[in-house]
Each structure stands twice: as C-alpha cells, then as structure tokens.
Design a protein around this motif. Structure first.
Motif, mmCIF file in Angstrom:
data_model
loop_
_atom_site.group_PDB
_atom_site.id
_atom_site.type_symbol
_atom_site.label_atom_id
_atom_site.label_comp_id
_atom_site.label_asym_id
_atom_site.label_seq_id
_atom_site.Cartn_x
_atom_site.Cartn_y
_atom_site.Cartn_z
ATOM 1 N N ARG A 504 3.233 -9.532 -2.422
ATOM 2 C CA ARG A 504 3.165 -8.537 -3.488
ATOM 3 C C ARG A 504 1.699 -8.174 -3.727
ATOM 4 O O ARG A 504 0.839 -9.044 -3.648
ATOM 5 N N PRO A 505 1.397 -6.894 -4.004
ATOM 6 C CA PRO A 505 2.312 -5.753 -4.119
ATOM 7 C C PRO A 505 2.787 -5.274 -2.760
ATOM 8 O O PRO A 505 2.109 -5.442 -1.750
ATOM 9 N N VAL A 506 3.945 -4.653 -2.750
ATOM 10 C CA VAL A 506 4.610 -4.251 -1.514
ATOM 11 C C VAL A 506 3.756 -3.289 -0.697
ATOM 12 O O VAL A 506 3.713 -3.374 0.528
ATOM 13 N N ARG A 507 3.044 -2.381 -1.353
ATOM 14 C CA ARG A 507 2.297 -1.355 -0.625
ATOM 15 C C ARG A 507 1.155 -1.941 0.204
ATOM 16 O O ARG A 507 0.667 -1.302 1.137
ATOM 17 N N LYS A 508 0.711 -3.165 -0.114
ATOM 18 C CA LYS A 508 -0.386 -3.792 0.624
ATOM 19 C C LYS A 508 0.098 -4.840 1.626
ATOM 20 O O LYS A 508 -0.716 -5.392 2.373
ATOM 21 N N ALA A 509 1.377 -5.125 1.630
ATOM 22 C CA ALA A 509 1.897 -6.231 2.434
ATOM 23 C C ALA A 509 1.621 -6.049 3.917
ATOM 24 O O ALA A 509 1.220 -6.996 4.611
ATOM 25 N N HIS A 510 1.806 -4.846 4.425
ATOM 26 C CA HIS A 510 1.669 -4.619 5.863
ATOM 27 C C HIS A 510 0.267 -4.931 6.358
ATOM 28 O O HIS A 510 0.083 -5.654 7.354
#
Length: 552
Positions: A504-510
């Motif tokens: 988390r946060p999802v937008r930074k996971a990759h």
C-alpha cells in the motif's frame, strides 16, 4: 522504449520468445474462439426470419418472446458457470492438458445436439445443447488463461494471455457476420438457420485435435512432484538447456514458491479452500478477481453481444439486413482494436491504466447514447419484438452521432475491459490457489454474464434509454474500484504477486515490487557467478596438485 519493446524482469535469452510458446497459446485459445462465436452468432440467429418462422415467434406476445430469447441465451451461461467450477476439480487431478481435451468433447456433444432441433420437436434440443456447450466453454475459460500464464515468460505474459482474447474476438467476428452473409445469399429455410449452429463445431474440433500437440504445464507438474517431466517440458517450451542461468533462476523461483506454500498452508485439493477460509489476504484477492468481472459485464458488453439487433433498434436502426450489417461492423471494430490491445497496449500501457481509460471513455459514450434516445424517442425504447425485414429509414444527425458514439464506446471498451480482467486474473493468484482463483473468476464472469443475458430483454422493455444510463453509472463506479484497489501487474513474476497485492498504496506497488525483484535477481546472479568462479578455482588447484604429484 518503443511501443513494442519488451519490459523484462531480468535479462532474457531471445530463444525464450520462440514459436513453441506462441503455438501452445494459440492452440489453447481455440477455446475462446468457441466462446466468442457463440456470444456473437446467437443474437442475430434468433432474429433470422427463417428461425423466427420455424419456431413461431410471431405468435408470441412481447413478454413471452423476451422470455424465450432470454432462456435460449442464458442457459448457456448457466452451464458455463458450473463448467468453470468443474474445471477446478479436473485441472487439479488431471492437469491443464487433459482437462481441455475433456471440455472440448463436452462442447462438441452440445453443439451436435443443437443440430437436431426442428419446429416440430421444439426448442428442447437447443436448450440441452446450449447447456452442454456452456459447460464446455465454462471449463475451458477457467483453464486456458492459467495454462497460458504458466507457460509465459513475464515480459510477454500479457501478450500471450491476450491471444486468448484475440481468439474470442475472431470467433465473434465470424459470428457477427455469418448471419448477414446467409441472409443475403440464402433463402429462408431450415438449413439457413442451421448453418450458424453447425459452425460451432469448427473451433471445438480444432481445440480437441490441438490438445494432442500441447505440453502439460511445467508449473503444474512441479506442484505434483513430477520433476523430471516438468523440466523436460520447460526446456522444450523455452528452447534452452536445463543448466542455462535463465532456466536455473526460473526453476529456483518455482521451487521457492512451492516451498513457501508447503510451509504456510500445505499442498492438496482442499488446502486452497482452507486458505481462503482462514486468510483474509487470500479472500481479498478472490474478491478483487470476481469484482473485475462484475464491472466488465456492467459495462453493457454482453447486452450488446447477445442482443445486438435489439440494441441497434433502440438507437433507431431497423430492418434485418441493416441491423446485421451494423452488428458486423461492430465485430470488425472489436477485432481490429483487439490486435492493437494485444500487440501494443497490454504490455506497454499496462493493465491498470487501460481499465481506467476504458471506463472513463466508455461511460461518457453511454451517457450520450442514452440522452439521445431519451430526447429523440428513437427505436421505441428498444422493444424486443421481432424486427421487420424492411430497411431502416435514414437517421438524422443525432442518430448518426449516437451510432458514432456507440462505435467510440467500442473503441474504449475493447482494448481495456474486454480482455484485461482475464489477464489480471491469470496472474494474481499464487501457485496453490491459482486454479481455484481462476475457477472463482471464471464462475463470477459467467454468473454476471448470466444475469445480464437473462434480463436484458426485460430491461429494454421496461427501462428503455435508462439501460444506457445504468451501464454508464456502473462504469464510473469501476474507475473508483480500480484506482484504489487494483495494482499494476505488468512484468511482475507470478511468484511475486503476493508482495504486489500486499503493498500500500496500490498506485505505487508496481514500481516498488519491480525494483525489489530486480535487486534479488542481481544478487542471485552474483551468487551464481561467484559459485562458478569458486568451482573453477578449486578445479584449477586440483589440476595443479595432480600435475605436481605426477612430476614427483
């Protein structure tokens, strides 16, 4: 970075991207040709004058006709729902290859039964055949994405699973055009409407015979302890020797994932069910996978696929020939854009961005179409009564704009929500829950597909233009869902998906997980090179010692 540049998780030999992995993915994807063809041909076949006359549709009231059409279409989805669940059992015990063999046989049996229907016998054989055909495609829809993802190098996994979606669209293209062709070239007769049903046997037969060429999934074989056979299949698919550093890394990753599973929850048929019941993280992954198909079906795609004449009539396009032609163009647009999605977008823009863009653009188009129908009163709100064979009158500028926005909606939907949920679901589960996870995802797809196909005729009869507002609203909700809950999976190894969905946060996971995987691969290579250097030094010292002893 060009549009076709591969985004690799580690240095990858060119031999890995070979014809074998593409051929296996293509053969398995004949299953999606079966699905795509059915989703396209059945709606226009039900509108053929020869079919409506033989089964006396003209004698039925509006509500009765809507119910009959809904039942013919939806029993297929009901069969597919149960087929996707049956596939979990067969894929666990028999493997991916044998399961495809079995489900292709079931589909062929169902397709053959439909050919025995006549006006005197009634619709019973069509109902029974569509249930069996549904079981066949439901099972295949669960197995094929898993099989392809387990064969795929990470850099082209989206592209290879995308071949499954491409097969869906090619089957649909034939299904959308076949009834236009026979309505223009053949006089109404029993044989006229029988031909579209018979064509189902072609993709089913190609899958059945193609399974004899396929190799079993190496990951499934490793999981079953059949290590020698797994290594043999993996070296064949990759076209690399077993001692190549790339192969050593891949096998080590698979072994580590299996060891982690043994330590965390154990291996076995019931273990995934236990894991789902006990582990909230696993439950969350199942929820996300299932919800993707709720939003996919909530876009309105299957209302259009199965009832395209009704949809175009709601915009103001009437006449059997004109309606079939417009539907055929819809199929062409979908197929062309699927090629763009497959070869350019899915492994370049990624899964998450495509879903966000597709939902935003598609929702806007649906709002416009609904507003046009509301203001103009076009198409008598999409009544499901049998279409006239007369050609439609010319559309006004608003009607032309509505048709344009319909095709624009297709341009947004096809390279986003059409195939991307299948790609994500084929990637997001770990080794031991992957089969159950894909079974859950496929069952969700067919459940929501059933709901839409079963009630679309009634929705058009009662809601009219509101149907488009309904789908537009659901697409807006899907944007919120994806933004906050779905991470990007592009280029992430299957063995690292647990970390990806936990971050988390999802937008930074990759970006975070991708960097972690890169560092781990570098460390592994350095250790491997160091071990090779130590071995070489030891061997040299032994040779020197032997030389000294010989001289002595």
């Amino acid at each position: 970075m060009g549009l076709l540049t591969l985004s690799e998780d580690r240095p990858t030999p060119k031999a890995v991207y070979n014809w074998r992995v593409y051929t296996c993915a293509t053969i398995a994807s004949f299953a999606s040709c079966m699905i795509g063809y059915d989703s396209a041909f059945i709606g226009t076949t039900l509108a053929l004058p020869s079919f409506t006359e033989e089964f006396r549709f003209a004698d039925m009231g509006t509500d009765e006709l809507a119910l009959i059409k809904a039942n013919i279409v939806s029993v297929y989805q009901a069969g597919a729902f149960f087929g996707s669940l049956f596939a979990y059992v067969s894929s666990y015990f028999l493997g991916r290859k044998k399961s495809l063999y079995i489900f292709s046989l079931v589909f062929l049996l169902g397709a053959g039964l439909m050919l025995g229907a006549t006006g005197e016998r009634g619709l019973g054989l069509i109902y029974a055949g569509r249930v069996l055909a549904g079981i066949g495609v439901g099972g295949a829809s669960m197995i094929v994405p898993i099989y392809i993802s387990e064969l795929s190098p990470p850099a082209i996994r989206g592209r290879l699973v995308g071949i499954y979606e491409l097969g869906w669209q090619l089957g649909g293209l034939v299904g959308f055009w076949i009834n236009y062709g026979i309505s223009e070239t053949l006089a109404p007769s029993h044989s006229q409407w029988l031909i579209p049903f018979a064509v189902q046997l072609i993709p089913g037969g190609l899958l059945f015979f193609g399974t004899f060429f396929l190799r079993e999934s190496p990951r499934w074989l490793f999981l079953k302890g059949r290590r020698e056979e797994a290594l043999k299949n993996l070296t064949w698919i990759r076209k690399l020797p077993a001692d190549d550093i790339y192969m050593v890394e891949e096998v080590a990753g698979i072994d580590q994932a299996i060891e982690d599973l043994k330590a965390n929850m154990g291996l076995g048929f019931w273990k995934p069910f236990i894991a789902v019941g006990r582990n909230r993280k696993v439950q969350w992954r199942f929820f996300l996978g299932g919800m993707l198909f709720l939003w996919q079906n909530g876009s309105g795609i299957n209302a259009i696929n199965y009832y395209s004449p009704t949809v175009f009539r709601s915009i103001g396009i009437t006449g059997t020939s004109t309606s079939f032609l417009t539907t055929g163009i819809f199929g062409v647009v979908k197929t062309v854009l699927t090629f763009v999605w497959l070869f350019v977008l899915i492994d370049h823009l990624g899964r998450r961005n495509l879903l966000l863009i597709g939902a935003a653009g598609g929702s806007f188009c649906m709002w416009f179409i609904g507003a046009y129908i509301k203001i103009s009163g076009a198409g008598n709100s999409g009544s499901t009564t049998t279409a006239s064979t007369t050609e439609s009158p010319s559309l006004d500028s608003g009607g032309i704009a509505a048709v344009f926005f319909f095709y624009l909606w297709t341009a947004f939907y096809t390279p986003s929500w059409n195939g991307t949920p299948w790609v994500i679901n084929s990637e997001m589960f770990d080794q031991n829950t992957r089969s159950l996870g894909q079974a859950s995802a496929a069952a969700n797809n067919w459940f929501w597909n059933f709901i839409i196909s079963r009630f679309t005729p009634q929705m058009f009869n009662s809601m009219g233009y509101g149907v488009y507002f309904f789908f537009a609203s659901l697409m807006i909700c899907s944007i919120v869902f994806v933004w906050f809950l779905i991470p990007e999976t592009k280029g992430i190894p299957l063995e690292a998906m647990d970390r990806l969905f936990a971050y988390r946060p999802v937008r930074k996971a990759h970006s975070v997980v991708r960097e972690e995987v890169r560092r781990e691969d570098e460390e592994f290579r350095q250790d491997a090179e160091g071990a090779e250097l130590t071995t070489a030094k030891t061997k040299l010292e032994e040779e020197r010692f032997e030389s000294v002893m010989d001289k002595a």
